[in-house]
Design a protein around this motif. Structure first.
Motif, PDB file in Angstrom:
ATOM      1  N   LYS A 191       1.003  -1.089  -0.430  1.00  0.00           N
ATOM      2  CA  LYS A 191      -0.064  -0.037   0.181  1.00  0.00           C
ATOM      3  C   LYS A 191       0.891   1.366  -0.231  1.00  0.00           C
ATOM      4  CE  LYS A 191      -4.083  -1.556   2.637  1.00  0.00           C
ATOM      5  NZ  LYS A 191      -4.679  -1.829   3.097  1.00  0.00           N
ATOM      6  N   THR A 192       0.242   2.540  -0.305  1.00  0.00           N
ATOM      7  CA  THR A 192       0.811   3.176  -0.352  1.00  0.00           C
ATOM      8  C   THR A 192       1.110   4.030   0.866  1.00  0.00           C
ATOM      9  OG1 THR A 192      -1.000   4.826  -1.040  1.00  0.00           O
ATOM     10  CG2 THR A 192       0.281   4.227  -2.618  1.00  0.00           C
ATOM     11  N   ASP A 193       2.006   5.437   1.569  1.00  0.00           N
ATOM     12  CA  ASP A 193       1.861   5.697   2.605  1.00  0.00           C
ATOM     13  C   ASP A 193       0.394   6.131   2.993  1.00  0.00           C
ATOM     14  OD1 ASP A 193       4.472   5.008   2.595  1.00  0.00           O
ATOM     15  OD2 ASP A 193       5.204   7.119   3.211  1.00  0.00           O
ATOM     16  N   GLU A 194      -0.287   6.826   1.949  1.00  0.00           N
ATOM     17  CA  GLU A 194      -0.873   7.756   2.624  1.00  0.00           C
ATOM     18  C   GLU A 194      -2.781   7.041   2.318  1.00  0.00           C
ATOM     19  OE1 GLU A 194      -1.421  10.389  -0.700  1.00  0.00           O
ATOM     20  OE2 GLU A 194      -0.253  11.858   0.145  1.00  0.00           O
ATOM     21  N   ASP A 195      -2.439   5.080   1.775  1.00  0.00           N
ATOM     22  CA  ASP A 195      -3.586   4.925   1.973  1.00  0.00           C
ATOM     23  C   ASP A 195      -3.693   3.788   3.233  1.00  0.00           C
ATOM     24  OD1 ASP A 195      -4.611   4.348  -0.857  1.00  0.00           O
ATOM     25  OD2 ASP A 195      -2.977   3.205  -1.449  1.00  0.00           O
ATOM     26  N   ASN A 196      -2.114   3.765   4.047  1.00  0.00           N
ATOM     27  CA  ASN A 196      -2.010   3.584   5.409  1.00  0.00           C
ATOM     28  C   ASN A 196      -2.560   4.622   6.678  1.00  0.00           C
ATOM     29  OD1 ASN A 196      -1.322   0.620   5.096  1.00  0.00           O
ATOM     30  ND2 ASN A 196       0.807   1.870   4.705  1.00  0.00           N
ATOM     31  N   LEU A 197      -2.128   5.654   5.942  1.00  0.00           N
ATOM     32  CA  LEU A 197      -2.588   6.650   7.204  1.00  0.00           C
ATOM     33  C   LEU A 197      -3.135   7.153   7.061  1.00  0.00           C
ATOM     34  CD1 LEU A 197       0.928   8.803   6.471  1.00  0.00           C
ATOM     35  CD2 LEU A 197       0.406   8.177   7.862  1.00  0.00           C
ATOM     36  N   GLY A 198      -4.322   7.049   5.974  1.00  0.00           N
ATOM     37  CA  GLY A 198      -6.241   7.208   5.783  1.00  0.00           C
ATOM     38  C   GLY A 198      -5.911   8.980   5.361  1.00  0.00           C
ATOM     39  N   PHE A 199      -5.028   9.455   4.841  1.00  0.00           N
ATOM     40  CA  PHE A 199      -5.061  11.449   4.726  1.00  0.00           C
ATOM     41  C   PHE A 199      -3.337  11.452   4.105  1.00  0.00           C
ATOM     42  CE2 PHE A 199      -3.322  10.798   9.096  1.00  0.00           C
ATOM     43  CZ  PHE A 199      -2.094  11.557   8.839  1.00  0.00           C
ATOM     44  N   THR A 200      -3.906  12.445   2.850  1.00  0.00           N
ATOM     45  CA  THR A 200      -2.684  13.126   2.275  1.00  0.00           C
ATOM     46  C   THR A 200      -1.654  13.461   2.654  1.00  0.00           C
ATOM     47  OG1 THR A 200      -3.293  14.703   1.746  1.00  0.00           O
ATOM     48  CG2 THR A 200      -4.771  13.461   0.491  1.00  0.00           C
ATOM     49  N   TYR A 201      -0.854  13.630   2.390  1.00  0.00           N
ATOM     50  CA  TYR A 201       0.716  13.934   3.291  1.00  0.00           C
ATOM     51  C   TYR A 201       0.870  15.805   2.918  1.00  0.00           C
ATOM     52  CZ  TYR A 201       3.684  10.467   3.552  1.00  0.00           C
ATOM     53  OH  TYR A 201       4.276   9.350   4.737  1.00  0.00           O
ATOM     54  N   ALA A 202       0.281  16.728   1.801  1.00  0.00           N
ATOM     55  CA  ALA A 202      -0.932  17.243   1.350  1.00  0.00           C
ATOM     56  C   ALA A 202      -1.478  18.024   2.532  1.00  0.00           C
ATOM     57  CB  ALA A 202      -0.653  17.850  -0.284  1.00  0.00           C
ATOM     58  N   VAL A 203      -2.463  17.228   3.582  1.00  0.00           N
ATOM     59  CA  VAL A 203      -3.377  17.806   4.101  1.00  0.00           C
ATOM     60  C   VAL A 203      -2.269  17.954   5.677  1.00  0.00           C
ATOM     61  CG1 VAL A 203      -4.489  16.861   5.433  1.00  0.00           C
ATOM     62  CG2 VAL A 203      -5.320  16.528   3.022  1.00  0.00           C
ATOM     63  N   LEU A 204      -1.609  16.554   5.158  1.00  0.00           N
ATOM     64  CA  LEU A 204      -0.873  16.338   6.870  1.00  0.00           C
ATOM     65  C   LEU A 204       0.468  18.006   6.910  1.00  0.00           C
ATOM     66  CD1 LEU A 204       0.780  14.964   9.355  1.00  0.00           C
ATOM     67  CD2 LEU A 204       1.459  13.757   7.731  1.00  0.00           C
ATOM     68  N   ASP A 205       0.795  18.065   6.155  1.00  0.00           N
ATOM     69  CA  ASP A 205       1.963  19.022   5.832  1.00  0.00           C
ATOM     70  C   ASP A 205       1.883  20.462   6.088  1.00  0.00           C
ATOM     71  OD1 ASP A 205       3.505  17.463   4.892  1.00  0.00           O
ATOM     72  OD2 ASP A 205       4.662  18.228   2.975  1.00  0.00           O
ATOM     73  N   ARG A 206       0.628  20.696   5.337  1.00  0.00           N
ATOM     74  CA  ARG A 206      -0.834  21.986   5.719  1.00  0.00           C
ATOM     75  C   ARG A 206      -0.641  22.828   6.924  1.00  0.00           C
ATOM     76  NH1 ARG A 206      -6.476  23.836   4.974  1.00  0.00           N
ATOM     77  NH2 ARG A 206      -6.255  26.016   4.530  1.00  0.00           N
ATOM     78  N   TYR A 207      -1.104  21.133   8.071  1.00  0.00           N
ATOM     79  CA  TYR A 207      -1.636  21.436   8.637  1.00  0.00           C
ATOM     80  C   TYR A 207      -0.362  21.395  10.375  1.00  0.00           C
ATOM     81  CZ  TYR A 207      -3.738  19.773  13.796  1.00  0.00           C
ATOM     82  OH  TYR A 207      -4.269  19.479  15.230  1.00  0.00           O
ATOM     83  N   ILE A 208       0.701  20.915   9.779  1.00  0.00           N
ATOM     84  CA  ILE A 208       1.904  20.674  10.959  1.00  0.00           C
ATOM     85  C   ILE A 208       2.812  22.659  10.307  1.00  0.00           C
ATOM     86  CG2 ILE A 208       4.367  20.089  10.937  1.00  0.00           C
ATOM     87  CD1 ILE A 208       3.160  17.217  10.238  1.00  0.00           C
ATOM     88  N   ARG A 209       2.439  22.845   9.070  1.00  0.00           N
ATOM     89  CA  ARG A 209       2.927  24.301   9.279  1.00  0.00           C
ATOM     90  C   ARG A 209       2.129  25.746   9.441  1.00  0.00           C
ATOM     91  NH1 ARG A 209       7.943  22.884  10.070  1.00  0.00           N
ATOM     92  NH2 ARG A 209       9.024  23.193   8.067  1.00  0.00           N
ATOM     93  N   THR A 210       0.695  25.122   9.389  1.00  0.00           N
ATOM     94  CA  THR A 210      -0.669  26.348   9.822  1.00  0.00           C
ATOM     95  C   THR A 210      -0.884  26.189  10.753  1.00  0.00           C
ATOM     96  OG1 THR A 210      -1.947  25.548   8.243  1.00  0.00           O
ATOM     97  CG2 THR A 210      -0.079  26.403   7.475  1.00  0.00           C
ATOM     98  N   GLY A 211      -0.898  24.614  10.972  1.00  0.00           N
ATOM     99  CA  GLY A 211      -2.407  24.441  12.497  1.00  0.00           C
ATOM    100  C   GLY A 211      -3.495  24.484  11.578  1.00  0.00           C
ATOM    101  N   VAL A 212      -4.096  24.757  10.108  1.00  0.00           N
ATOM    102  CA  VAL A 212      -5.407  24.488   9.406  1.00  0.00           C
ATOM    103  C   VAL A 212      -5.578  22.736   9.007  1.00  0.00           C
ATOM    104  CG1 VAL A 212      -6.533  24.905   7.992  1.00  0.00           C
ATOM    105  CG2 VAL A 212      -5.278  26.790   9.294  1.00  0.00           C
ATOM    106  N   CYS A 213      -6.672  21.995   9.380  1.00  0.00           N
ATOM    107  CA  CYS A 213      -6.808  21.432   8.602  1.00  0.00           C
ATOM    108  C   CYS A 213      -8.767  21.671   8.637  1.00  0.00           C
ATOM    109  CB  CYS A 213      -6.551  20.089   8.956  1.00  0.00           C
ATOM    110  SG  CYS A 213      -7.259  18.581   8.919  1.00  0.00           S
ATOM    111  N   GLU A 214      -9.139  21.784   7.524  1.00  0.00           N
ATOM    112  CA  GLU A 214     -10.732  21.647   8.104  1.00  0.00           C
ATOM    113  C   GLU A 214     -12.024  20.504   8.164  1.00  0.00           C
ATOM    114  OE1 GLU A 214      -8.829  22.545   5.345  1.00  0.00           O
ATOM    115  OE2 GLU A 214      -9.404  24.678   5.154  1.00  0.00           O
ATOM    116  N   ASP A 215     -11.469  19.394   7.822  1.00  0.00           N
ATOM    117  CA  ASP A 215     -11.947  18.586   7.800  1.00  0.00           C
ATOM    118  C   ASP A 215     -11.954  17.354   9.496  1.00  0.00           C
ATOM    119  OD1 ASP A 215     -13.908  15.638   6.898  1.00  0.00           O
ATOM    120  OD2 ASP A 215     -11.751  14.626   7.857  1.00  0.00           O
ATOM    121  N   GLU A 216     -12.759  17.750  10.203  1.00  0.00           N
ATOM    122  CA  GLU A 216     -12.153  17.781  11.759  1.00  0.00           C
ATOM    123  C   GLU A 216     -12.125  16.425  11.858  1.00  0.00           C
ATOM    124  OE1 GLU A 216     -15.154  17.995  16.367  1.00  0.00           O
ATOM    125  OE2 GLU A 216     -15.983  18.430  13.930  1.00  0.00           O
ATOM    126  N   ALA A 217     -12.637  15.052  10.653  1.00  0.00           N
ATOM    127  CA  ALA A 217     -12.457  13.451  11.495  1.00  0.00           C
ATOM    128  C   ALA A 217     -10.616  13.765  11.393  1.00  0.00           C
ATOM    129  CB  ALA A 217     -12.668  13.346  10.522  1.00  0.00           C
TER     130      ALA A 217
END
Length: 244
Positions: A191-217
């Protein structure tokens, strides 16, 4: 705005300084997966130390479908490289386990990275080396690494860079696009990393750098993974005696 060229130059300088202090004249030993992280680390070490002081180690577990990517990287950089197939070691250790210990699926997934790290240290100790850790900030943030496997090493140059930033540095280094932009996968579970994680690295990177992630789950899942894996960022907890 992330400045990939500036970061690349700073990383090269940091590697030079680290080796001057912790292994002057030693070689950088890197496990080559053919993905962005090991490609970027190897290229940074080549620029910092010279390609003659960089050793790549390819470690397929039996048959590795994407081994050509690893070979392309070492050929592109022109570095010394060795292939050590860990398949027999993995199956041998599994076969040597006592019959009353039933290895879990996750145990079997984590075993090859740990054997790969033992292989890297065997090469390093025999060839005047220092082992590179190739994990990035995004992986470390959610614990997507194997403790005492790919999260080990003597020095880590990507620890404070997100996946997107690592890719940008790879582009600044002039690495082949198909290596730096290869879909990230551990090469073990299919499986890909993102398959295993359940979210994309783009979403994760943005959250790490800005604290923003619109999807609560998704935000809750990232936070939960981060809390659960904080222990991986420490080598071990140590008892401290109270001395009067």
């Amino acid at each position: 705005m992330f400045d990939a060229k500036k970061t690349k130059n700073e990383a090269v300088g940091w590697i030079r300084d680290w080796f001057t202090k912790n292994g002057d004249g030693c070689n950088a030993v890197i496990g080559i997966s053919g993905g962005k992280d090991s490609s970027v680390v190897a290229a940074l070490c080549c620029e910092a130390l010279g390609r003659d002081r960089v050793i790549g180690v390819l470690m397929p577990n039996g048959v590795q479908p994407d081994i050509d990517a690893s070979k392309k990287l070492v050929d592109f950089l022109g570095i010394r490289n060795y292939t050590v197939n860990i398949g027999d070691s993995v199956s041998g250790l599994i076969g040597a386990m006592p019959s009353d210990i039933e290895l879990t699926a996750q145990t079997k997934t984590n075993l090859p990275p740990r054997i790969r790290m033992a292989t890297l240290y065997a090469v390093s100790q025999s060839m005047n080396g220092r082992v590179a850790n190739t994990c990035n900030l995004s992986e470390n943030w959610v614990g997507y690494s194997t403790r005492y496997g790919d999260d080990a090493g003597d020095f880590g140059v990507l620890d404070n860079l997100t996946v997107g930033e690592v890719i940008a540095v790879g582009d600044a280094l002039g690495l082949p696009h198909e290596l730096t932009h290869k879909v990230p996968s551990d090469g073990l579970c299919g499986k890909t990393d993102e398959d295993n994680l359940g979210f994309t690295y783009a979403v994760l990177d943005r959250y790490i750098r800005t604290g923003v992630c619109e999807d609560e789950a998704t935000r809750d899942r990232i936070d939960r993974l981060h809390r659960a894996n904080l222990f991986k960022l420490r080598r071990f907890d140590c008892y401290e005696p109270q001395i009067d």
